[in-house]
Every structure is written in C-alpha cells, then in structure tokens.
Design an enzyme around this catalytic site. Sequence first.
Site, short mmCIF file in Angstrom:
data_model
loop_
_atom_site.label_atom_id
_atom_site.label_comp_id
_atom_site.label_asym_id
_atom_site.label_seq_id
_atom_site.Cartn_x
_atom_site.Cartn_y
_atom_site.Cartn_z
N ARG A 144 0.82 -1.13 0.08
CA ARG A 144 0.03 -0.24 -0.09
C ARG A 144 0.82 1.14 0.13
NH1 ARG A 144 -3.04 -3.86 2.06
NH2 ARG A 144 -5.32 -3.75 2.05
N GLY A 149 -2.23 -10.88 -4.82
CA GLY A 149 -3.36 -10.40 -4.89
C GLY A 149 -3.39 -8.68 -4.84
N SER A 173 -13.54 -10.53 -2.02
CA SER A 173 -12.20 -10.01 -1.61
C SER A 173 -12.33 -8.43 -1.24
CB SER A 173 -11.05 -10.16 -2.68
OG SER A 173 -9.87 -9.38 -2.35
N SER A 174 -12.01 -7.95 0.12
CA SER A 174 -11.89 -6.77 0.44
C SER A 174 -10.83 -6.04 -0.60
CB SER A 174 -11.61 -6.43 1.89
OG SER A 174 -10.02 -6.98 2.06
N SER A 189 -12.37 -9.48 5.91
CA SER A 189 -11.03 -8.85 6.01
C SER A 189 -11.02 -7.25 6.24
CB SER A 189 -10.09 -9.17 4.84
OG SER A 189 -9.66 -10.61 4.57
N GLU A 206 -6.65 -14.56 6.76
CA GLU A 206 -5.51 -14.95 6.51
C GLU A 206 -4.77 -15.79 7.73
OE1 GLU A 206 -2.73 -11.20 7.40
OE2 GLU A 206 -4.21 -10.91 5.74
N HIS A 261 -8.58 -17.79 -2.58
CA HIS A 261 -7.04 -17.34 -1.96
C HIS A 261 -6.04 -17.97 -3.08
CE1 HIS A 261 -7.32 -14.59 1.68
NE2 HIS A 261 -8.68 -14.73 1.10
N ARG A 287 -8.06 -22.63 0.25
CA ARG A 287 -7.24 -22.90 1.47
C ARG A 287 -8.10 -23.75 2.37
NH1 ARG A 287 -4.55 -17.03 2.79
NH2 ARG A 287 -2.56 -17.64 1.84
N ARG A 317 1.12 -19.86 3.09
CA ARG A 317 0.58 -20.02 4.53
C ARG A 317 0.29 -21.45 4.65
NH1 ARG A 317 0.78 -15.32 6.77
NH2 ARG A 317 0.06 -13.29 5.42
#
Length: 465
Positions: free
Chosen positions: A35, A112, A186-187, A215, A334, A361, A365, A406
């Site tokens: 970001r 992402g 997805s946020s 999220s 996550e 994701h 997952r 992850r």
Amino acid sequence: MTETPAYTALWPAPHASGAVDATVTVPGSKSVTNRGLVLAALAAEPGWLRRPLRSRDTLLMAEALRALGVGIEETVPSSSSVTGGPDHIGEVWRVIPSGLHGPAQVDVGNAGTVMRFLPPVAALADGPVRFDGDPRAYERPLHGVIDALRVLGARIDDDSRGALPMTVHGGGALDGGTVEIDASSSSQFVSALLLSAPRFNQGVEVRHVGGPLPSMPHIRMTVDMLRVAGAQVDTPESGGEPNVWRVTAGAVLGRDLVVEPDLSNAQPFLAAALITGGRVTIPDWPRRTTQPGDALRAIFTEMGGSCELTDQGLTFTGTGRIHGIDVDLSEVGELTPGIAAVAALADSESVLRGVAHLRLHETDRLAALTKEINELGGDVTETEDGLHIRPRPLHGGVFRTYDDHRMATAGAVIGLAVEGVQIENIATTAKTLPDFPDMWTGMLAGAGTGPGTGTSTGTGTGTGA
C-alpha cells in the site's frame, strides 16, 4: 550478499525437542509495504519506506511500478543478505513519482495486492498496460476491480473473463465518481479503488452491495494510510453510510513511512510457543495497528497461552496444553491456516467460521487444509464457511503446499509436534516471509536451553546457547 537455498525438494519439518525460548525478528508487513508503494507512486513529491518487506510480492509491486515509470531507489545496508530479515531494518526505499506511462508489462505473480491495486493505477497511465501472472492468478477473482473501473471511465480488454490476463488502456486520467461493487470475495476490491481515488478527477464513492465483507481490518489499513498521505476519506466508522467509502480528489503527499513488522507472519512463531509450552518474543509489536495479525494475541490466549505487550514487543508464553476454539475469522481470514494447524493438535474440537472467501485465495485453502491435515491422520470437515476440526493422533507424511505460503508455515507448525512431516516446496514462503526455513531452525536452536537463549533473525543467523 548470500542467496537463500532453493528448498524446492521435500523439506523435513523440524520436530521440537523441548520448549522453545527465542526472540524472533519478523520482517515488515507486506500489506503495509505494498500500500505504501502505491501511495508513494501516486504522490506529488518523493516519499520513503523504511524497513519495507523484501519478498516476492513486494518486489513484484516495485518492478510493476518501475515499468510504469516510477523511480524506486533501494538503499540496502552493506551487511544485508538478499532476504527480508532484520539486516533490512536499516533498508530504505525512496520512491520518486513521475508521469505514469505505457506501454508496459506487469507480472503480478500470484500477488492479490499487485493484481488488484495496480489496474486503477494503470488507468491513470498514458498508454496500454498488460497484466499477466502465474497460472493460479488466472483463477483468482478480479471482476470487481475490472467492472468498477469500466463504470468509472476506464477501457479494459479481458475477453469478458473478469480475470487475468488483461490490458488496461490508460488514458492519462480517470473520471471517477460513484460505483457499486460486490466485494464479498475480496476486500482488496475496495482497497484497490480507494488507493488511487485521490487522483481520479471526481474522487470516488465506493458502495459495497454484496454479502458480508471479509477482512475489514485491511480496508481500515487502507483508509488510515490514505489519511496519513493527506487524503480526505469518509467511512462508515466516521459516521458515513454503512458499506460506503468516499475519497475526495486531491494531491497525495509523499511521506516518510516506517513499515511495521508483519504480525500475520509472526503467527507460526507464536504457535511454536503455544505448542511446545515455550516462550517467543516478537520485537517492535505495535500497540496500535490495523493489521489483522494483532488478533493473534486474543485467539492464541484463548487456545491456552498468555501474552505480555511491552515497549520492546510482544512476549507469548504457552503451557504445552492447547484448547479448541469456536471463532469467527471473517475479519482475519489469512490467519486460518495457522489456527487450523494448532487446532489439529488441541485437546478439544474447533470450529473456524466466516472464511468461505478462502476458497479464492492463493489456493482453495479450506479444501487444502482439510486434505493435508486428514492425510496426516486428522479429522477435518469443510463446512459452508469454514472448518470443523476434531483432534486425532497425527503421523508423519508429506504436507503439500499448493504454492501457498500459509499452507507451508501451517505444515511446519504441525511438524513441531508430529515427527516425520515433510513440507513440499517450503520455498513458497518467500512470497511474504523470506528465509523462513532458517528463521524456523534458528528459533528451534534455543529449544530447551533456558530463558532467552534462542534467537531467530530472518537472515539465517539464528543461534542457540
């Protein structure tokens, strides 16, 4: 400079011989780093990122912005390795904005943040920008960003797929305005539009019209960082309408940003303390943060540990007993793989809820966790929006990762308590946590050797007593 071993063969997950006692310096947050790079690239003046994460996802973001004409100068301490450990605490990236231009090629990998945050930036460029990535990236939803940008005035060629590969035909500016999107998958759809919105001619009003929004901490992170960069943002939390965010058009200011440690990447190390009845300290854990990983303090405490937050960082202590948990993880999805790994070793059942979006994701997952834990002897059932985990005695075997970082760290967590676990492609952890294998073995070097003796630094220099 030294290179990280490939670790592409089966990796024997180390088994803990005693209680872990270590200090683990976790590299910077991927979410904050990427970001920060986008906002700095859109600013009216140069900015700096201090202690950024250097990983596959962040390097893909930096290279993509360079392809669009942004200058990014990296100052790396002379003692540093190529990975993202604490030698990089002194690292500084100077971002020098310039006129965004095409033609350009952007490789998103399977990140992402890159595939979703950069199309709005590309719409502001002068010329076509081609987006491509890993095969899995073709399967990840992007329609929310594509459809919204078209409403806001962008021209995009995606052959009606709503996914990669695609070309954004930048016109040097974007009208902006009001747009409705369904961001329930997805946020990042919301964050993508908000990050570039100050540069849109009319700013933006984003209205989420779908199901539950996952999220939310990541959207709050986006809003906080926009405000630090001088943007005016109205949100539901600040008295606005529910599920509506407004960003006013205006200049983005270059800032000097210190990137927090990635708290989600601290998860496997905290889990090690919980599982082994040991103690792990994460330096520089912030007292206030929008990172979802901060929820680990409460979640792992409920599962049987205790924590203390001081000016030096967070110290988490386990008892060696792990309790099951019934928890809604919709805001912190996550964290699900690591929590599932710990829950598989608990003394009672666990229900993880609110994470149906994890099917979209890096891999599915929920299906992956169910399959891999069950193949080690576990009893995990997928539910409509999560997992039901019934602890069973586990045995060794191959734990597949599906190129998902992850999943790899979740397998390593199980390997602490279960002998003979082998992780397929542990190198996939380089997506957000460079040098994880050396950090992990460095932490374990102090197991059972007394207080404060184990260290893990993220650069392969972990030492025991």
